[in-house]
Design a protein around this motif. Structure first.
Motif, PDB file in Angstrom:
ATOM      1  N   LEU A 167      48.290 111.611  74.745  1.00 31.15           N
ATOM      2  CA  LEU A 167      47.354 110.598  74.262  1.00 31.15           C
ATOM      3  C   LEU A 167      47.641 109.217  74.843  1.00 31.15           C
ATOM      4  N   GLY A 168      48.696 109.116  75.631  1.00 36.00           N
ATOM      5  CA  GLY A 168      49.039 107.833  76.225  1.00 36.00           C
ATOM      6  C   GLY A 168      49.720 106.882  75.266  1.00 36.00           C
ATOM      7  N   VAL A 169      50.303 107.415  74.205  1.00 35.60           N
ATOM      8  CA  VAL A 169      50.989 106.584  73.222  1.00 35.60           C
ATOM      9  C   VAL A 169      52.424 106.363  73.695  1.00 35.60           C
ATOM     10  N   PRO A 170      52.900 105.125  73.747  1.00 35.90           N
ATOM     11  CA  PRO A 170      54.281 104.868  74.191  1.00 35.90           C
ATOM     12  C   PRO A 170      55.299 105.313  73.157  1.00 35.90           C
ATOM     13  N   LEU A 171      56.569 105.248  73.536  1.00 33.80           N
ATOM     14  CA  LEU A 171      57.680 105.571  72.641  1.00 33.80           C
ATOM     15  C   LEU A 171      57.623 107.022  72.168  1.00 33.80           C
ATOM     16  N   ALA A 172      57.215 107.921  73.058  1.00 31.67           N
ATOM     17  CA  ALA A 172      57.076 109.326  72.669  1.00 31.67           C
ATOM     18  C   ALA A 172      58.426 109.941  72.301  1.00 31.67           C
ATOM     19  N   ILE A 173      59.469 109.620  73.073  1.00 25.93           N
ATOM     20  CA  ILE A 173      60.790 110.207  72.789  1.00 25.93           C
ATOM     21  C   ILE A 173      61.355 109.728  71.458  1.00 25.93           C
ATOM     22  N   PRO A 174      61.357 108.411  71.167  1.00 21.84           N
ATOM     23  CA  PRO A 174      61.833 108.001  69.835  1.00 21.84           C
ATOM     24  C   PRO A 174      61.023 108.610  68.700  1.00 21.84           C
ATOM     25  N   ILE A 175      59.721 108.725  68.884  1.00 20.69           N
ATOM     26  CA  ILE A 175      58.902 109.341  67.840  1.00 20.69           C
ATOM     27  C   ILE A 175      59.311 110.793  67.630  1.00 20.69           C
ATOM     28  N   GLY A 176      59.543 111.518  68.733  1.00 19.97           N
ATOM     29  CA  GLY A 176      59.965 112.910  68.614  1.00 19.97           C
ATOM     30  C   GLY A 176      61.317 113.058  67.954  1.00 19.97           C
ATOM     31  N   VAL A 177      62.285 112.188  68.328  1.00 25.69           N
ATOM     32  CA  VAL A 177      63.623 112.269  67.736  1.00 25.69           C
ATOM     33  C   VAL A 177      63.574 111.963  66.240  1.00 25.69           C
ATOM     34  N   ILE A 178      62.843 110.916  65.867  1.00 25.55           N
ATOM     35  CA  ILE A 178      62.719 110.568  64.447  1.00 25.55           C
ATOM     36  C   ILE A 178      62.040 111.696  63.685  1.00 25.55           C
ATOM     37  N   THR A 179      61.027 112.304  64.284  1.00 20.26           N
ATOM     38  CA  THR A 179      60.334 113.416  63.636  1.00 20.26           C
ATOM     39  C   THR A 179      61.276 114.584  63.413  1.00 20.26           C
ATOM     40  N   PHE A 180      62.137 114.876  64.400  1.00 21.76           N
ATOM     41  CA  PHE A 180      63.060 116.006  64.270  1.00 21.76           C
ATOM     42  C   PHE A 180      64.003 115.808  63.089  1.00 21.76           C
ATOM     43  N   PHE A 181      64.644 114.637  63.014  1.00 21.59           N
ATOM     44  CA  PHE A 181      65.615 114.424  61.947  1.00 21.59           C
ATOM     45  C   PHE A 181      64.927 114.217  60.598  1.00 21.59           C
ATOM     46  N   ALA A 182      63.752 113.600  60.596  1.00 19.62           N
ATOM     47  CA  ALA A 182      63.044 113.396  59.337  1.00 19.62           C
ATOM     48  C   ALA A 182      62.555 114.705  58.745  1.00 19.62           C
ATOM     49  N   ALA A 183      62.323 115.717  59.586  1.00 11.11           N
ATOM     50  CA  ALA A 183      61.819 117.002  59.098  1.00 11.11           C
ATOM     51  C   ALA A 183      62.810 117.705  58.187  1.00 11.11           C
ATOM     52  N   PHE A 184      64.093 117.308  58.210  1.00 12.96           N
ATOM     53  CA  PHE A 184      65.072 117.952  57.356  1.00 12.96           C
ATOM     54  C   PHE A 184      64.962 117.472  55.911  1.00 12.96           C
ATOM     55  N   VAL A 185      64.188 116.421  55.668  1.00 11.23           N
ATOM     56  CA  VAL A 185      63.859 116.032  54.301  1.00 11.23           C
ATOM     57  C   VAL A 185      62.485 116.622  54.009  1.00 11.23           C
ATOM     58  N   PRO A 186      62.393 117.720  53.286  1.00 11.64           N
ATOM     59  CA  PRO A 186      61.112 118.398  53.108  1.00 11.64           C
ATOM     60  C   PRO A 186      60.053 117.481  52.508  1.00 11.64           C
ATOM     61  N   ILE A 187      58.844 117.638  52.968  1.00 16.92           N
ATOM     62  CA  ILE A 187      57.641 116.935  52.505  1.00 16.92           C
ATOM     63  C   ILE A 187      57.703 115.460  52.853  1.00 16.92           C
ATOM     64  N   LEU A 188      58.674 114.717  52.284  1.00 19.30           N
ATOM     65  CA  LEU A 188      58.729 113.270  52.485  1.00 19.30           C
ATOM     66  C   LEU A 188      59.055 112.915  53.931  1.00 19.30           C
ATOM     67  N   GLY A 189      59.945 113.672  54.568  1.00 21.39           N
ATOM     68  CA  GLY A 189      60.323 113.366  55.945  1.00 21.39           C
ATOM     69  C   GLY A 189      59.167 113.538  56.903  1.00 21.39           C
ATOM     70  N   ALA A 190      58.458 114.675  56.797  1.00 19.32           N
ATOM     71  CA  ALA A 190      57.309 114.912  57.675  1.00 19.32           C
ATOM     72  C   ALA A 190      56.220 113.878  57.436  1.00 19.32           C
ATOM     73  N   LEU A 191      56.032 113.486  56.179  1.00 18.10           N
ATOM     74  CA  LEU A 191      55.018 112.479  55.866  1.00 18.10           C
ATOM     75  C   LEU A 191      55.368 111.136  56.487  1.00 18.10           C
ATOM     76  N   THR A 192      56.628 110.733  56.374  1.00 16.94           N
ATOM     77  CA  THR A 192      57.046 109.438  56.914  1.00 16.94           C
ATOM     78  C   THR A 192      56.935 109.399  58.436  1.00 16.94           C
ATOM     79  N   SER A 193      57.461 110.424  59.101  1.00 14.81           N
ATOM     80  CA  SER A 193      57.384 110.446  60.562  1.00 14.81           C
ATOM     81  C   SER A 193      55.937 110.545  61.039  1.00 14.81           C
ATOM     82  N   GLY A 194      55.106 111.274  60.300  1.00 16.16           N
ATOM     83  CA  GLY A 194      53.696 111.359  60.675  1.00 16.16           C
ATOM     84  C   GLY A 194      52.983 110.027  60.562  1.00 16.16           C
ATOM     85  N   VAL A 195      53.301 109.269  59.518  1.00 12.77           N
ATOM     86  CA  VAL A 195      52.693 107.945  59.352  1.00 12.77           C
ATOM     87  C   VAL A 195      53.080 107.032  60.498  1.00 12.77           C
TER      88      VAL A 195
END
Length: 371
Positions: A253-281
Protein backbone atom coordinates in the motif's frame (compact mmCIF):
# COMPACT_ATOMS: atom_id res chain seq x y z
CA UNK A 1 -25.46 -32.14 79.66
CA UNK A 2 -28.19 -34.13 77.92
CA UNK A 3 -30.54 -31.16 78.18
CA UNK A 4 -27.92 -28.87 76.64
CA UNK A 5 -27.47 -31.26 73.70
CA UNK A 6 -31.22 -31.42 73.26
CA UNK A 7 -31.42 -27.63 73.26
CA UNK A 8 -28.69 -27.45 70.60
CA UNK A 9 -30.54 -29.98 68.45
CA UNK A 10 -33.73 -27.99 68.87
CA UNK A 11 -31.96 -24.82 67.75
CA UNK A 12 -30.45 -26.62 64.72
CA UNK A 13 -33.87 -27.99 63.79
CA UNK A 14 -35.44 -24.54 64.15
CA UNK A 15 -33.04 -23.07 61.55
CA UNK A 16 -34.40 -23.72 58.04
CA UNK A 17 -32.38 -26.20 55.98
CA UNK A 18 -31.97 -23.68 53.18
CA UNK A 19 -30.33 -21.23 55.57
CA UNK A 20 -28.04 -23.94 56.99
CA UNK A 21 -26.92 -24.95 53.50
CA UNK A 22 -26.38 -21.31 52.53
CA UNK A 23 -24.32 -20.68 55.67
CA UNK A 24 -22.18 -23.78 55.09
CA UNK A 25 -21.66 -22.81 51.47
CA UNK A 26 -20.82 -19.21 52.43
CA UNK A 27 -18.08 -19.94 54.94
CA UNK A 28 -16.49 -22.50 52.66
CA UNK A 29 -16.59 -19.99 49.81
CA UNK A 30 -14.93 -17.39 52.02
CA UNK A 31 -12.16 -19.84 52.95
CA UNK A 32 -11.51 -20.69 49.29
CA UNK A 33 -11.62 -17.01 48.27
CA UNK A 34 -9.18 -16.15 51.06
CA UNK A 35 -6.82 -18.88 49.91
CA UNK A 36 -7.00 -17.68 46.30
CA UNK A 37 -6.34 -14.09 47.36
CA UNK A 38 -3.35 -15.20 49.44
CA UNK A 39 -1.93 -17.10 46.46
CA UNK A 40 -2.45 -14.12 44.13
CA UNK A 41 -0.85 -11.80 46.69
CA UNK A 42 2.16 -14.10 46.88
CA UNK A 43 2.40 -14.27 43.08
CA UNK A 44 2.33 -10.48 42.82
CA UNK A 45 5.15 -10.22 45.39
CA UNK A 46 7.27 -12.95 43.77
CA UNK A 47 7.07 -11.78 40.17
CA UNK A 48 10.86 -11.66 39.89
CA UNK A 49 10.90 -15.44 40.51
CA UNK A 50 7.66 -16.53 38.87
CA UNK A 51 8.07 -14.68 35.57
CA UNK A 52 11.46 -16.24 34.66
CA UNK A 53 10.03 -19.68 35.47
CA UNK A 54 6.95 -18.96 33.34
CA UNK A 55 9.12 -17.83 30.42
CA UNK A 56 11.33 -20.90 30.83
CA UNK A 57 8.28 -23.18 30.73
CA UNK A 58 7.00 -21.43 27.60
CA UNK A 59 10.33 -21.84 25.80
CA UNK A 60 10.54 -25.45 27.04
CA UNK A 61 7.24 -26.22 25.31
CA UNK A 62 8.74 -24.99 22.03
CA UNK A 63 12.11 -26.72 22.36
CA UNK A 64 10.94 -29.99 23.91
CA UNK A 65 10.17 -31.73 20.56
CA UNK A 66 13.65 -30.84 19.25
CA UNK A 67 15.40 -32.02 22.42
CA UNK A 68 13.36 -35.25 22.50
CA UNK A 69 14.19 -35.89 18.83
CA UNK A 70 17.92 -35.49 19.50
CA UNK A 71 17.69 -37.94 22.38
CA UNK A 72 15.77 -40.59 20.44
CA UNK A 73 17.20 -40.33 16.94
CA UNK A 74 20.71 -38.96 17.48
CA UNK A 75 21.19 -40.62 20.89
CA UNK A 76 22.44 -37.39 22.44
CA UNK A 77 22.93 -37.39 26.23
CA UNK A 78 20.37 -35.29 28.09
CA UNK A 79 22.88 -32.56 28.92
CA UNK A 80 24.09 -32.25 25.32
CA UNK A 81 20.55 -32.20 23.92
CA UNK A 82 19.55 -29.47 26.42
CA UNK A 83 22.66 -27.46 25.53
CA UNK A 84 21.90 -27.65 21.82
CA UNK A 85 18.34 -26.59 22.57
CA UNK A 86 19.64 -23.53 24.43
CA UNK A 87 21.93 -22.65 21.52
CA UNK A 88 19.00 -22.89 19.10
CA UNK A 89 17.02 -20.56 21.36
CA UNK A 90 19.89 -18.06 21.50
CA UNK A 91 20.32 -18.18 17.72
CA UNK A 92 16.61 -17.58 17.10
CA UNK A 93 16.42 -14.65 19.54
CA UNK A 94 19.66 -13.08 18.29
CA UNK A 95 18.58 -13.43 14.65
CA UNK A 96 15.20 -11.85 15.28
CA UNK A 97 16.59 -8.94 17.31
CA UNK A 98 19.57 -8.20 15.07
CA UNK A 99 17.36 -7.74 12.02
CA UNK A 100 14.82 -5.38 13.47
CA UNK A 101 15.93 -4.03 16.85
CA UNK A 102 18.06 -1.11 15.61
CA UNK A 103 15.52 0.04 13.06
CA UNK A 104 12.70 -0.42 15.54
CA UNK A 105 14.34 1.73 18.22
CA UNK A 106 15.09 4.47 15.69
CA UNK A 107 11.68 4.52 14.07
CA UNK A 108 9.30 3.98 17.00
CA UNK A 109 9.15 7.76 17.77
CA UNK A 110 8.42 8.43 14.11
CA UNK A 111 5.81 5.69 14.15
CA UNK A 112 4.14 7.28 17.18
CA UNK A 113 4.08 10.67 15.44
CA UNK A 114 2.66 9.10 12.28
CA UNK A 115 -0.07 7.42 14.32
CA UNK A 116 -1.02 10.74 15.93
CA UNK A 117 -1.17 12.45 12.54
CA UNK A 118 -3.24 9.57 11.20
CA UNK A 119 -5.66 10.02 14.06
CA UNK A 120 -6.02 13.68 13.15
CA UNK A 121 -6.50 12.85 9.46
CA UNK A 122 -9.25 10.33 10.22
CA UNK A 123 -11.03 12.76 12.50
CA UNK A 124 -10.85 15.50 9.87
CA UNK A 125 -12.22 13.15 7.20
CA UNK A 126 -15.11 12.15 9.43
CA UNK A 127 -15.98 15.52 10.94
CA UNK A 128 -15.76 17.42 7.65
CA UNK A 129 -17.79 14.87 5.75
CA UNK A 130 -20.42 16.62 3.63
CA UNK A 131 -22.95 13.85 4.20
CA UNK A 132 -22.91 14.51 7.95
CA UNK A 133 -23.28 18.26 7.55
CA UNK A 134 -25.62 18.48 4.56
CA UNK A 135 -27.30 15.08 4.62
CA UNK A 136 -30.62 14.12 6.23
CA UNK A 137 -29.17 14.31 9.74
CA UNK A 138 -27.58 17.78 9.30
CA UNK A 139 -25.22 17.27 12.22
CA UNK A 140 -23.46 20.36 13.58
CA UNK A 141 -19.84 19.23 13.87
CA UNK A 142 -18.49 22.43 15.46
CA UNK A 143 -18.43 21.06 19.00
CA UNK A 144 -17.13 17.70 17.82
CA UNK A 145 -14.37 19.38 15.83
CA UNK A 146 -13.26 21.45 18.83
CA UNK A 147 -13.22 18.39 21.08
CA UNK A 148 -11.33 16.35 18.50
CA UNK A 149 -8.77 19.11 18.03
CA UNK A 150 -8.18 19.33 21.77
CA UNK A 151 -7.80 15.55 21.98
CA UNK A 152 -5.38 15.53 19.03
CA UNK A 153 -3.32 18.32 20.56
CA UNK A 154 -3.05 16.54 23.90
CA UNK A 155 -2.11 13.28 22.18
CA UNK A 156 0.61 14.94 20.09
CA UNK A 157 2.02 16.75 23.13
CA UNK A 158 2.14 13.50 25.10
CA UNK A 159 3.87 11.68 22.25
CA UNK A 160 6.42 14.46 21.79
CA UNK A 161 7.26 14.44 25.48
CA UNK A 162 7.55 10.63 25.66
CA UNK A 163 9.40 9.79 22.44
CA UNK A 164 12.45 8.42 24.22
CA UNK A 165 10.28 6.40 26.58
CA UNK A 166 8.40 4.90 23.64
CA UNK A 167 11.62 4.13 21.80
CA UNK A 168 13.27 2.35 24.72
CA UNK A 169 10.20 1.17 26.63
CA UNK A 170 10.94 -2.46 25.86
CA UNK A 171 14.20 -2.12 27.78
CA UNK A 172 12.54 -0.80 30.94
CA UNK A 173 10.23 -3.67 31.73
CA UNK A 174 12.30 -4.46 34.79
CA UNK A 175 13.29 -1.86 37.33
CA UNK A 176 17.04 -2.05 36.79
CA UNK A 177 19.81 -3.71 34.80
CA UNK A 178 20.60 -5.89 37.81
CA UNK A 179 17.02 -7.13 38.00
CA UNK A 180 17.03 -7.85 34.27
CA UNK A 181 20.28 -9.83 34.55
CA UNK A 182 19.00 -11.78 37.55
CA UNK A 183 15.75 -12.65 35.81
CA UNK A 184 17.59 -13.66 32.64
CA UNK A 185 20.00 -15.95 34.46
CA UNK A 186 17.17 -17.51 36.44
CA UNK A 187 15.23 -18.15 33.24
CA UNK A 188 18.22 -19.74 31.49
CA UNK A 189 19.07 -21.88 34.51
CA UNK A 190 15.49 -23.17 34.78
CA UNK A 191 15.25 -23.64 31.01
CA UNK A 192 18.35 -25.83 30.90
CA UNK A 193 17.15 -28.15 33.63
CA UNK A 194 13.58 -28.24 32.32
CA UNK A 195 14.98 -29.42 28.98
CA UNK A 196 17.47 -31.80 30.58
CA UNK A 197 15.30 -33.49 33.19
CA UNK A 198 11.91 -31.82 33.24
CA UNK A 199 10.01 -35.11 33.46
CA UNK A 200 12.10 -36.25 36.43
CA UNK A 201 11.44 -32.94 38.23
CA UNK A 202 7.70 -33.30 37.63
CA UNK A 203 7.60 -36.93 38.81
CA UNK A 204 9.47 -35.91 41.97
CA UNK A 205 6.75 -33.31 42.62
CA UNK A 206 4.02 -35.90 42.01
CA UNK A 207 5.56 -38.32 44.51
CA UNK A 208 5.14 -35.67 47.22
CA UNK A 209 1.36 -36.02 46.92
CA UNK A 210 -0.76 -38.63 48.72
CA UNK A 211 -0.79 -41.96 46.86
CA UNK A 212 -4.48 -41.82 45.76
CA UNK A 213 -3.97 -38.38 44.19
CA UNK A 214 -0.82 -39.13 42.19
CA UNK A 215 -2.32 -40.76 39.11
CA UNK A 216 -5.20 -38.26 38.66
CA UNK A 217 -2.88 -35.28 39.13
CA UNK A 218 -0.27 -36.73 36.77
CA UNK A 219 -2.79 -37.56 34.03
CA UNK A 220 -4.58 -34.22 34.31
CA UNK A 221 -1.28 -32.33 34.20
CA UNK A 222 -0.33 -34.16 31.01
CA UNK A 223 -3.54 -32.83 29.38
CA UNK A 224 -2.85 -29.35 30.71
CA UNK A 225 0.74 -29.42 29.44
CA UNK A 226 -0.38 -30.57 25.99
CA UNK A 227 -2.97 -27.77 25.88
CA UNK A 228 -0.39 -25.24 27.02
CA UNK A 229 2.03 -26.33 24.30
CA UNK A 230 -0.67 -26.27 21.63
CA UNK A 231 -1.64 -22.74 22.65
CA UNK A 232 1.94 -21.42 22.64
CA UNK A 233 2.78 -22.93 19.24
CA UNK A 234 -0.47 -21.73 17.70
CA UNK A 235 -0.03 -18.23 19.16
CA UNK A 236 3.45 -17.97 17.64
CA UNK A 237 2.10 -19.07 14.25
CA UNK A 238 -0.73 -16.54 14.45
CA UNK A 239 1.67 -13.77 15.52
CA UNK A 240 4.08 -14.54 12.68
CA UNK A 241 1.37 -14.73 10.01
CA UNK A 242 -0.30 -11.60 11.36
CA UNK A 243 2.98 -9.64 11.42
CA UNK A 244 4.00 -10.74 7.93
CA UNK A 245 0.54 -10.01 6.57
CA UNK A 246 0.35 -6.50 8.01
CA UNK A 247 3.95 -5.69 7.03
CA UNK A 248 3.35 -6.88 3.44
CA UNK A 249 0.06 -5.02 3.34
CA UNK A 250 1.77 -1.83 4.46
CA UNK A 251 4.55 -2.37 1.91
CA UNK A 252 2.22 -2.90 -1.06
CA UNK A 253 0.00 0.00 0.00
CA UNK A 254 3.04 2.26 0.06
CA UNK A 255 2.81 2.84 3.80
CA UNK A 256 6.20 3.62 5.41
CA UNK A 257 7.61 1.97 8.53
CA UNK A 258 6.46 -1.47 7.40
CA UNK A 259 9.13 -3.33 9.40
CA UNK A 260 8.44 -1.58 12.74
CA UNK A 261 4.73 -2.13 12.22
CA UNK A 262 5.33 -5.83 11.57
CA UNK A 263 7.61 -6.23 14.60
CA UNK A 264 5.16 -4.45 16.91
CA UNK A 265 2.32 -6.56 15.52
CA UNK A 266 4.27 -9.78 16.18
CA UNK A 267 4.98 -9.02 19.84
CA UNK A 268 1.59 -7.41 20.48
CA UNK A 269 -0.16 -10.56 19.20
CA UNK A 270 0.97 -12.41 22.34
CA UNK A 271 -1.53 -10.32 24.32
CA UNK A 272 -4.78 -11.89 23.10
CA UNK A 273 -7.48 -9.55 21.73
CA UNK A 274 -5.98 -6.33 23.13
CA UNK A 275 -2.60 -6.75 21.43
CA UNK A 276 -4.03 -7.36 17.96
CA UNK A 277 -6.43 -4.45 18.43
CA UNK A 278 -3.67 -2.05 19.46
CA UNK A 279 -1.27 -3.00 16.66
CA UNK A 280 -4.12 -2.87 14.15
CA UNK A 281 -5.06 0.65 15.22
CA UNK A 282 -1.45 1.79 14.80
CA UNK A 283 -1.26 0.26 11.31
CA UNK A 284 -4.55 1.87 10.26
CA UNK A 285 -3.54 5.31 11.58
CA UNK A 286 -0.18 5.22 9.79
CA UNK A 287 -1.94 4.17 6.59
CA UNK A 288 -4.40 7.04 7.02
CA UNK A 289 -1.74 9.74 7.26
CA UNK A 290 0.26 8.41 4.30
CA UNK A 291 -2.47 7.17 1.98
CA UNK A 292 -5.66 8.78 3.11
CA UNK A 293 -8.93 7.23 4.16
CA UNK A 294 -8.97 4.68 1.32
CA UNK A 295 -5.73 2.97 2.31
CA UNK A 296 -6.74 3.07 5.96
CA UNK A 297 -9.98 1.25 5.14
CA UNK A 298 -8.11 -1.32 3.03
CA UNK A 299 -5.65 -1.91 5.87
CA UNK A 300 -8.54 -2.28 8.32
CA UNK A 301 -10.74 -4.58 6.24
CA UNK A 302 -8.34 -6.68 4.23
CA UNK A 303 -5.46 -7.20 6.67
CA UNK A 304 -6.66 -6.60 10.22
CA UNK A 305 -10.15 -8.05 9.89
CA UNK A 306 -8.95 -11.15 8.06
CA UNK A 307 -6.58 -11.88 10.94
CA UNK A 308 -9.06 -11.07 13.71
CA UNK A 309 -12.17 -12.75 12.33
CA UNK A 310 -10.81 -15.64 10.21
CA UNK A 311 -7.20 -16.56 10.95
CA UNK A 312 -7.01 -16.40 14.74
CA UNK A 313 -10.43 -17.97 15.56
CA UNK A 314 -9.80 -20.79 13.06
CA UNK A 315 -6.35 -21.64 14.41
CA UNK A 316 -7.13 -21.08 18.08
CA UNK A 317 -10.31 -23.19 18.04
CA UNK A 318 -8.14 -26.32 17.91
CA UNK A 319 -5.67 -25.10 20.52
CA UNK A 320 -7.80 -24.17 23.53
CA UNK A 321 -11.43 -24.37 24.57
CA UNK A 322 -12.02 -21.00 26.13
CA UNK A 323 -14.94 -18.71 25.37
CA UNK A 324 -13.98 -15.17 24.23
CA UNK A 325 -15.71 -13.73 27.30
CA UNK A 326 -13.59 -15.95 29.54
CA UNK A 327 -10.48 -14.88 27.63
CA UNK A 328 -11.26 -11.19 28.13
CA UNK A 329 -11.96 -11.63 31.85
CA UNK A 330 -8.77 -13.67 32.31
CA UNK A 331 -6.69 -11.03 30.50
CA UNK A 332 -8.21 -8.26 32.63
CA UNK A 333 -7.51 -10.15 35.86
CA UNK A 334 -3.98 -11.07 34.76
CA UNK A 335 -3.12 -7.50 33.81
CA UNK A 336 -4.47 -6.23 37.13
CA UNK A 337 -2.27 -8.70 39.03
CA UNK A 338 0.97 -8.61 37.04
CA UNK A 339 0.65 -5.94 34.33
CA UNK A 340 1.68 -6.79 30.77
CA UNK A 341 3.26 -10.07 31.84
CA UNK A 342 0.00 -11.12 33.49
CA UNK A 343 -1.94 -10.31 30.33
CA UNK A 344 0.46 -12.44 28.25
CA UNK A 345 0.53 -15.51 30.49
CA UNK A 346 -3.01 -15.44 31.86
CA UNK A 347 -4.63 -17.17 28.86
CA UNK A 348 -2.20 -20.13 28.60
CA UNK A 349 -2.45 -20.60 32.37
CA UNK A 350 -6.24 -20.55 32.12
CA UNK A 351 -6.09 -23.06 29.25
CA UNK A 352 -3.89 -25.34 31.38
CA UNK A 353 -6.25 -25.11 34.34
CA UNK A 354 -9.29 -25.65 32.11
CA UNK A 355 -7.91 -28.88 30.62
CA UNK A 356 -6.76 -30.11 34.04
CA UNK A 357 -10.06 -29.45 35.79
CA UNK A 358 -12.07 -31.04 32.96
CA UNK A 359 -10.07 -34.25 33.30
CA UNK A 360 -10.44 -34.32 37.09
CA UNK A 361 -14.22 -33.95 36.66
CA UNK A 362 -14.46 -37.01 34.44
CA UNK A 363 -14.13 -35.49 30.95
CA UNK A 364 -10.96 -36.35 29.06
CA UNK A 365 -10.28 -33.62 26.44
CA UNK A 366 -7.41 -35.68 25.01
CA UNK A 367 -8.26 -39.40 25.17
CA UNK A 368 -5.36 -40.19 22.85
CA UNK A 369 -2.99 -39.40 25.76
CA UNK A 370 -4.51 -42.07 28.02
CA UNK A 371 -1.88 -44.42 29.40
Amino acid sequence: VREEHEDERDVAVAVPRTLRVAAAFSWRTLVVAGLVMAVLWGIARLTIVIMPVAIALTVTVLLEPLVSWMRRRLHFPSSLAATVGLLVFFAAVAGALSQAAAELIQQVPQLATQAAEGFRALLDAILHNEFLQNGPLKIDTTVLTAAAEQLRSELVNWLNSNKETLATGALSITSSVGTLATSGLTMLFCLFFFLKEGRSIWLWCVRLLPAPARVPVHESAIRGWATFGSYVRTQIQVAAIDAIGIALGAFFLGVPLAIPIGVITFFAAFVPILGALTSGVIAVLVAAVNGGLTKAIIMLLVVQQVESNILQPFMMSNAVSLHPVAVMLVITAGSAIAGIAGAIFSVPIAAFINATVMYLHGYDPMPELAT
